[in-house]
Design a protein around this motif. Structure first.
Motif, PDB file in Angstrom:
ATOM      1  N   UNK A  51       0.854  -1.184   0.000  1.00 56.84           N
ATOM      2  CA  UNK A  51       0.000   0.000   0.000  1.00 56.84           C
ATOM      3  C   UNK A  51       0.892   1.237   0.000  1.00 56.84           C
ATOM      4  N   UNK A  52       0.615   2.149  -0.919  1.00 52.72           N
ATOM      5  CA  UNK A  52       1.380   3.402  -0.931  1.00 52.72           C
ATOM      6  C   UNK A  52       0.409   4.540  -0.650  1.00 52.72           C
ATOM      7  N   UNK A  53       0.673   5.263   0.386  1.00 54.05           N
ATOM      8  CA  UNK A  53      -0.164   6.444   0.670  1.00 54.05           C
ATOM      9  C   UNK A  53       0.553   7.672   0.127  1.00 54.05           C
ATOM     10  N   UNK A  54       0.168   8.047  -1.102  1.00 60.25           N
ATOM     11  CA  UNK A  54       0.754   9.274  -1.664  1.00 60.25           C
ATOM     12  C   UNK A  54      -0.311  10.371  -1.627  1.00 60.25           C
ATOM     13  N   UNK A  55      -0.002  11.524  -2.189  1.00 63.26           N
ATOM     14  CA  UNK A  55      -0.950  12.641  -2.099  1.00 63.26           C
ATOM     15  C   UNK A  55      -2.286  12.321  -2.775  1.00 63.26           C
ATOM     16  N   UNK A  56      -2.211  11.587  -3.908  1.00 63.14           N
ATOM     17  CA  UNK A  56      -3.442  11.268  -4.651  1.00 63.14           C
ATOM     18  C   UNK A  56      -4.342  10.373  -3.794  1.00 63.14           C
ATOM     19  N   UNK A  57      -3.742   9.342  -3.232  1.00 62.31           N
ATOM     20  CA  UNK A  57      -4.493   8.404  -2.395  1.00 62.31           C
ATOM     21  C   UNK A  57      -5.047   9.141  -1.157  1.00 62.31           C
ATOM     22  N   UNK A  58      -4.253  10.068  -0.629  1.00 63.75           N
ATOM     23  CA  UNK A  58      -4.709  10.809   0.557  1.00 63.75           C
ATOM     24  C   UNK A  58      -5.959  11.609   0.219  1.00 63.75           C
ATOM     25  N   UNK A  59      -5.979  12.196  -0.986  1.00 62.43           N
ATOM     26  CA  UNK A  59      -7.166  12.977  -1.399  1.00 62.43           C
ATOM     27  C   UNK A  59      -8.382  12.062  -1.498  1.00 62.43           C
TER      28      UNK A  59
END
Ligand SMILES: CC(=O)N[C@H]1[C@@H](OP(=O)(O)OP(=O)(O)OC[C@H]2O[C@@H](n3ccc(=O)[nH]c3=O)[C@H](O)[C@@H]2O)O[C@H](CO)[C@@H](O)[C@@H]1O
Length: 502
Positions: A489-497
């Motif tokens: 799982x990668x929590x990047x800015x897109x996923x955070x949004x």
């Protein structure tokens, strides 16, 4: 540029005439380039340098062991031993300084990374994270985020300039890498690269080593070359122009480095320190880290290569190591202190002797790759300015949270790409679980929330959180509470949004 004749005379005066022994075999282009190199050398100081190196290698300086004593535990600040309120106070102070443009970071990146065995600068290394980010990218993102945190806390946006000390080996590739990656979204004018000096490697009989017929073997002058490089490149003036009063200096290879760490900066500022060092408790006596201790009553670092094993192994009544304050090469300096060092102390920095395998051409012109050390490199160490400080502080941080360096190639039991990657992923699993997420590993099993692993151990799952989303675990509960996350799982800015919108 000096003429051939002038160079020849000066080399002769320094007892180094052999440097030109293959002159007649060089073509015009090679001669010009060689003369250029030689003209840049301090030919006047050469004799002293070579003599000094020979003497130092012949009779290593007396061991410091008989003069050292530990720093009293009470005088070391500590994350673990401080309550939450105090830590928040320091963090607030640090963020305030950042929001006011008073903090800069300085990366020591002139080393050759010999142990890791790559031909390019270590910061460009990709340790195999799910995101495939390099160390430089991670560091750049932490700068972005800490600026943002400071703005949120104090309402004004400060810039943390990133000073990067390189050497002849690392400058060009580092510059190209940053350009190709558009400075990772930072303003190019806020990334200031500069070069440290190089000095000749010398043989055991005090002769400059020729690496090729028209090239002498040169090496960077150690990370303590920083203080000369600050002067040579006008870095202190640049800091003054920007209003930077505090500098966080760090070493390139620690994947967990907290860039411009507000807690550390706040701690140092509130103690009125001019100079500070982060330490972790040493993992074992032989761990290759320097120790912060007192030598003849003055606090300084004794490097791992310069302490006797029997001293490193000393234990106190509770079984704890007597010399346990391990230096993680994260230092705090005020600009005023650096100015003092530049003006008064930099010539007094100790020279350390390193015996190295230096490829060379023999007197018949054959290229030789030595199998045992044949050369002396003289190095200065960045922490050797501590004794000049008026108020030095040490700050102990938690290893799992802040220290996992990349020193060795994979296969080594510690400090390798694998252990660095694991340390980061472990930290991010801890953050996600603490924020209220449930992690599912790649076999479909739920990761028990209480899983504790040591630095470098295989992580329970591959969960990676972009520094652009969270600098040190903050703000994740809003995104992750109650989430069941299938890993990797990668929590990047897109996923955070996306998560925020849920
Ligand atoms: C002298 C020094 O600081 N030693 C510390 C360094 O040891 P260590 O021996 O690991 O030091 P390295 O050789 O990795 O150098 C540390 C940093 O200095 C840079 N560099 C090195 C040589 C040079 O001429 N120019 C330059 O900029 C390197 O790129 C690196 O970022 O890190 C350890 C923690 O990881 C500490 O416990 C050691 O006390």
């Amino acid at each position: 540029m000096l003429s051939n004749k002038e160079v020849q005379q000066r080399l002769e005066a320094a007892g180094q005439a052999h440097v030109l022994q293959f002159w007649s075999e060089l073509n015009e282009e090679e001669r010009t380039s060689f003369l250029q190199d030689l003209s840049q050398l301090d030919l006047k100081g050469l004799k002293d340098h070579c003599e000094g190196a020979r003497r130092a290698a012949e009779s290593p300086s007396d061991s410091l062991d008989q003069f050292i004593e530990p720093v009293p535990a009470g005088s070391i600040g500590s994350v673990r031993k401080s309550d939450k309120e105090r830590l928040t106070e320091w963090e607030n102070e640090g963020l305030l300084q950042i929001s006011q443009n008073r903090v800069g970071v300085l990366l020591l990146a002139g080393g050759q990374g010999t142990r890791l065995g790559v031909q390019y600068p270590k910061g460009m290394y990709d340790v195999g994270l799910p995101s495939r980010k390099t160390l430089y990218e991670i560091q750049a993102e932490r700068i972005h985020k800490v600026q943002q945190l400071a703005e949120r806390r104090h309402g004004s946006r400060g810039t943390v300039p990133w000073y990067i000390m390189t050497s002849e080996f690392t400058l060009a590739p580092t510059e190209t890498f940053f350009k190709e990656n558009h400075y990772f979204g930072l303003k190019p004018s806020d990334v200031v690269m500069f070069e440290q000096r190089m000095i000749p490697a010398v043989s055991f009989d005090g002769k400059i080593i020729l690496q090729a017929k028209g090239k002498i073997a040169m090496a960077p002058d150690g990370n303590g070359g920083l203080y000369q490089a600050l002067v040579d490149n006008g870095v202190l003036e640049d800091m003054e122009k920007r209003g930077v009063e505090y500098l966080h200096v760090y070493c390139v290879d620690n994947i967990l480095v907290k860039m411009a760490d507000p807690v550390f900066i706040g701690f140092c500022v509130s103690r009125g320190a001019d100079c500070g060092a982060k330490v972790v408790e040493k993992a074992c006596p032989a761990e290759p880290v320097g120790v912060v201790c007192k030598v003849k009553g003055v606090t300084q670092v004794v490097e791992y290569s310069e302490i006797k094993p029997e001293t490193a192994e000393l234990r106190g009544p509770g079984g704890e190591l007597v010399y346990s304050a391990g230096n993680i090469c994260n230092h705090f300096f005020t600009r005023a202190f650096l100015q003092d060092v530049a003006e008064k102390f930099k010539e007094q920095l100790k020279q350390h002797v390193a015996l190295k395998k230096v490829p060379f051409v023999d007197s018949c012109g054959n290229q030789v790759k030595p199998t045992k050390p044949n050369g002396i490199k003289m190095e200065k160490f960045v922490f050797d300015v501590f004794p000049f400080s008026r108020n030095f502080v040490a700050f102990e941080v938690v290893r799992e949270d802040e220290f996992s360096p990349l020193k060795n190639a994979d296969g080594a039991p510690t400090d390798s790409p694998t252990t660095a990657r694991n340390s980061l992923l472990n930290q991010h699993c801890r953050w996600a679980v603490a924020a209220g997420a449930t992690l599912i590993d790649e076999q479909g099993n739920t990761v028990p929330p209480s899983t504790r692993v040591s630095v470098g151990d295989v992580p329970p799952a591959r969960c990676e959180i972009s520094p652009l989303v969270s600098y040190f675990g903050e703000g994740l509960d809003k995104l992750l509470k109650g989430q069941i996350l299938q890993t990797p799982f990668i929590l990047d800015e897109k996923k955070a949004k996306e998560l925020q919108a849920q």
